[in-house]
Every structure is written in structure tokens, then in C-alpha cells.
Design an enzyme around this catalytic site. Structure first.
Site, PDB file in Angstrom:
ATOM      1  N   HIS A  15       0.774  -1.229   0.017  1.00 17.57           N
ATOM      2  CA  HIS A  15      -0.069   0.023   0.023  1.00 17.57           C
ATOM      3  C   HIS A  15       0.713   1.520  -0.181  1.00 17.57           C
ATOM      4  CE1 HIS A  15      -3.539  -2.252   0.541  1.00 17.57           C
ATOM      5  NE2 HIS A  15      -3.382  -2.585   1.631  1.00 17.57           N
ATOM      6  N   ASP A  65      -2.647 -10.505  -2.118  1.00 19.24           N
ATOM      7  CA  ASP A  65      -3.142 -10.096  -0.832  1.00 19.24           C
ATOM      8  C   ASP A  65      -4.683  -9.706  -1.092  1.00 19.24           C
ATOM      9  OD1 ASP A  65      -1.792  -8.564   1.865  1.00 19.24           O
ATOM     10  OD2 ASP A  65      -3.798  -7.529   0.987  1.00 19.24           O
ATOM     11  N   HIS A  67      -6.321  -7.218  -0.133  1.00 20.01           N
ATOM     12  CA  HIS A  67      -6.503  -5.757  -0.675  1.00 20.01           C
ATOM     13  C   HIS A  67      -5.911  -5.407  -1.958  1.00 20.01           C
ATOM     14  CE1 HIS A  67      -6.959  -5.795   4.128  1.00 20.01           C
ATOM     15  NE2 HIS A  67      -8.160  -5.642   3.490  1.00 20.01           N
ATOM     16  N   ASP A  73      -4.409 -12.903   3.605  1.00 19.75           N
ATOM     17  CA  ASP A  73      -5.529 -12.205   4.307  1.00 19.75           C
ATOM     18  C   ASP A  73      -6.835 -12.513   3.500  1.00 19.75           C
ATOM     19  OD1 ASP A  73      -4.197 -10.667   2.526  1.00 19.75           O
ATOM     20  OD2 ASP A  73      -4.430  -8.736   3.547  1.00 19.75           O
TER      21      ASP A  73
END
Length: 365
Positions: free
Chosen positions: A139, A175, A177, A267
Site C-alpha cells: 500500500h 493479498d 486488498h 488475508d
């Protein structure tokens, strides 16, 4: 043999307690650890040391990144601001990103250990390397911390490899996200293909304005070289594998990278506090195997993985073990302690059709 890179400073990053990402509540007797905590990474290290993969792993020392290495991707003023903020005692950088004084050491170790893993593959010491690091990185943008991430570990390693003479690099991110930081670092470039499979969540404020939608395909020279595979909540093992086979693999095969990086988060697992994608150990094993096959077809087997998310403190470790078994081309050797009923592999079909429509001007799917 898989080379696993580790640095003890990963454990120095203290993110505190609260109601998951939020500050402690007076309504609760026992606060939770922040999702991105040292326990999760301790368990990952332990299962690799004690589980069936132990004899197929060669542990290697990580290192700290230098400021000049961080500056391959990040603005120097941003790097200095992060250093000063941490060394002054830390606090909250963004609403979910908390740091302490020792977080500076951990961030340097995360970036440097990912670089060390990449260097081992570039020097032909191994075909496959994995960096077990925290804080995560996907991120972090060039001058913006976000989503627990300070520096873009995978992007730094990819840029370092490009400057070392690797002409075409693919970065694959599963991931849960959107890998918005990696996207932002290479959005206008055609030498690094970025592919993110993620739960649909959209933008989440000034620190994360990117939506992760399929129509974010890159700009300028990079048009078509950013691929977002946005998946509905609860996609499951079958949906993830279908997305990989119908979108990811054809695009990567057409791009023909010389080196494959994987932002390796767990995740998307079925019990993660930050995701609801219902991926099990079986699904992660399939993703690891699919990544290995991509690397074998295109890169002479050269693959570098770096740890990203995975916040179910025990189950994420089992999912990591399954992932790396897939990368090695062997069975996991562990039973799933949280197995559930088979999912619906067609759950993501409508979303995948939208992805294919957005990418059809650039790739044959």
C-alpha cells in the site's frame, strides 16, 4: 530448495492494541492486538521451522535497506519524514497505520530483506526466494504511507532488478486488498506488469485514492500494464483459481516477464479479520503452484515472494505453509485445521467478465 530470508528486526515493530485498527474502547475489557502484529509473523516463522517444509527450506539472513535503495522508489523527503516520526516515538501515520520508535528498524529490515531475497535470485544462488517480513509494503506509494505499509518492499525489489538489467518484470499480488502502492509506483510504465487480485473495496480516503477497479489499467506508456482483478466478497478457492487461469496467466504469458515477484498475503483466508474471501489452505496451495508454473514457463523458474497481509494469527501461518508447498511443487503435508464445505467456483464469474471487458483492448483473453 526454497531460500527464506529473515531479519529479527521484523519483531521490533510495535503497533499496539485497540479494537482491531481503532484505538482501545472503554466498553471493552480486553483489547485486541492491532491486526498487523508480531504474533502473526512469529507463527509464520515457527511453522516453516517445524512443519513438513522445514527440510526443503534454507534460512538466509536479511539486511537493512540503505537510504539510497529506498530512494529508488520513494521521495527522499518522505523517507526522512518517516525516519523522524518513528525516532521521535511514533504514533499514527494514517488512521490504520501505527508505528513506534523501533518501526524504523523494522521498515528498513523489511525493504532490505526483500532486496536480499531478490539479489539471491538475480545472482543465481536459488531460483525461488521468499522474504518473511513486516511491516508489509504493497500500500505504500512514493510519498504516502497507507494500510500498515511504510515502504513498498516489492516495488523496491522490482526497480532494483530492472536497474540490474532485467528488462521485463511481473508483479503478482494476491493479498486480499488492492495493491494500490505497487500500482502507483509503476502506473505509467510498460516494463513492469502489475497484477492485483483483491476483494472489491474501493478507495478508502486520501491515503488510498485508487479504487482497484478493472478500468484502472495504467496511463501513458503504462496503458494496459496495470491489471486489477476485482473479486466479490466470498469468492473462495474456485473463484480465485478461475481468475488466475482465465485472466492472470494469459496476460502474464503474453507479457513474457524475465522475473516474477509475488506480493504474498494470506488475508484472503476464510478467518481473516480484514478480509472475507473464504480462501482455504487448498486455495493458497493452488495459487502457489500456479505462480510456480508461470515462473517456469516465462522466467526459467525465477520467482521472488515477499510477505504482505495475513492477520488470522494462527490460520495465516497454515495458509503460508500451503502457499510455499505449492511454490515448491509438493503437497502441503498438513491437514487444514479449519476446513469448510466446498465453495461455488462460479461465484466470481460476473466480476471476471467485467475484468475481461476492461482489459480486452490490451490483452487476448
Amino acid at each position: 530448495m526454497l531460500h527464506v530470508f529473515w531479519h529479527e528486526d521484523a519483531l521490533a515493530h510495535d503497533t499496539g492494541t485497540g479494537v482491531f485498527e481503532h484505538p482501545p474502547s472503554p466498553l471493552i475489557d480486553e483489547p485486541e492486538l492491532h491486526p498487523e502484529n508480531a504474533v502473526r509473523i512469529r507463527n509464520m516463522k515457527a511453522i516453516l521451522e517445524r512443519g513438513p517444509l522445514a527440510e526443503r527450506i534454507r534460512w538466509q539472513d536479511g539486511r537493512h535497506a540503505t537510504i539510497d535503495e529506498l530512494a529508488l522508489i520513494h521521495d527522499r523527503a518522505y523517507i526522512e519524514a518517516i525516519r523522524e516520526f518513528c525516532l521521535a516515538g511514533g504514533g499514527t501515520l494514517t488512521w490504520s497505520t501505527t508505528v513506534s520508535k523501533r518501526s524504523w528498524d523494522a521498515a528498513l529490515a523489511a525493504a532490505g530483506t526483500t532486496l536480499a531475497a531478490s539479489e539471491a535470485v538475480l545472482r543465481e544462488e536459488t531460483q525461488a526466494a521468499y522474504a518473511l517480513v513486516r511491516p508489509p509494503g504493497h500500500h505504500a506509494q512514493t510519498a504516502q504511507a497507507d494500510g500498515y505499509c511504510l515502504f513498498s518492499n516489492i516495488a523496491l525489489a522490482a526497480e532494483h532488478a530492472r536497474r540490474d538489467g532485467v528488462e521485463r518484470i511481473a508483479v503478482l499480488d494476491w493479498d486480499v486488498h488492492h495493491g494500490n502502492g505497487t500500482q502507483e509506483c509503476f502506473y505509467e510504465r510498460d516494463d513492469v506488469l502489475t497484477v492485483s487480485l483483491h476483494m472489491r473495496h474501493g478507495a478508502w480516503g486520501p491515503s488510498h485514492p485508487q479504487t482497484g477497479a478493472p478500468d484502472e489499467t495504467g496511463s501513458g506508456a503504462g496503458q494496459g500494464f496495470n491489471v486489477n482483478v476485482e473479486l466479490p466478497v466470498g469468492t473462495g478457492d474456485g473463484g480465485y483459481l478461475r481468475a488466475f487461469q482465465s485472466v492472470v496467466a494469459p496476460i502474464v504469458d503474453q507479457f513474457r516477464p524475465e522475473l516474477l515477484f509475488v506480493a504474498c498475503g494470506q488475508d484472503a483466508n476464510q478467518f481473516d479479520p480484514n478480509g472475507r474471501q473464504c480462501v482455504s489452505m487448498t486455495g493458497f496451495h493452488a495459487l502457489g503452484a500456479a505462480a510456480r508454473e508461470l515462473a517456469e514457463r516465462n522466467c526459467g523458474g525465477r520467482i521472488v515472494l515477499a510477505q504482505e497481509g495475513g492477520y488470522a494469527r494462527t490460520y495465516s501461518a497454515f495458509c503460508l505453509h500451503a502457499t510455499l508447498a505449492g511454490v515448491l511443487g509438493i503437497e502441503s503435508g498438513l491437514e487444514d485445521p479449519c476446513a469448510y464445505l466446498p465453495d461455488n467456483p462460479g461465484h466470481a464469474d460476473t466480476a471476471l467478465e467485467r475484468v475481461r471487458d476492461a482489459l480486452s483492448p490490451y490483452w487476448t483473453l
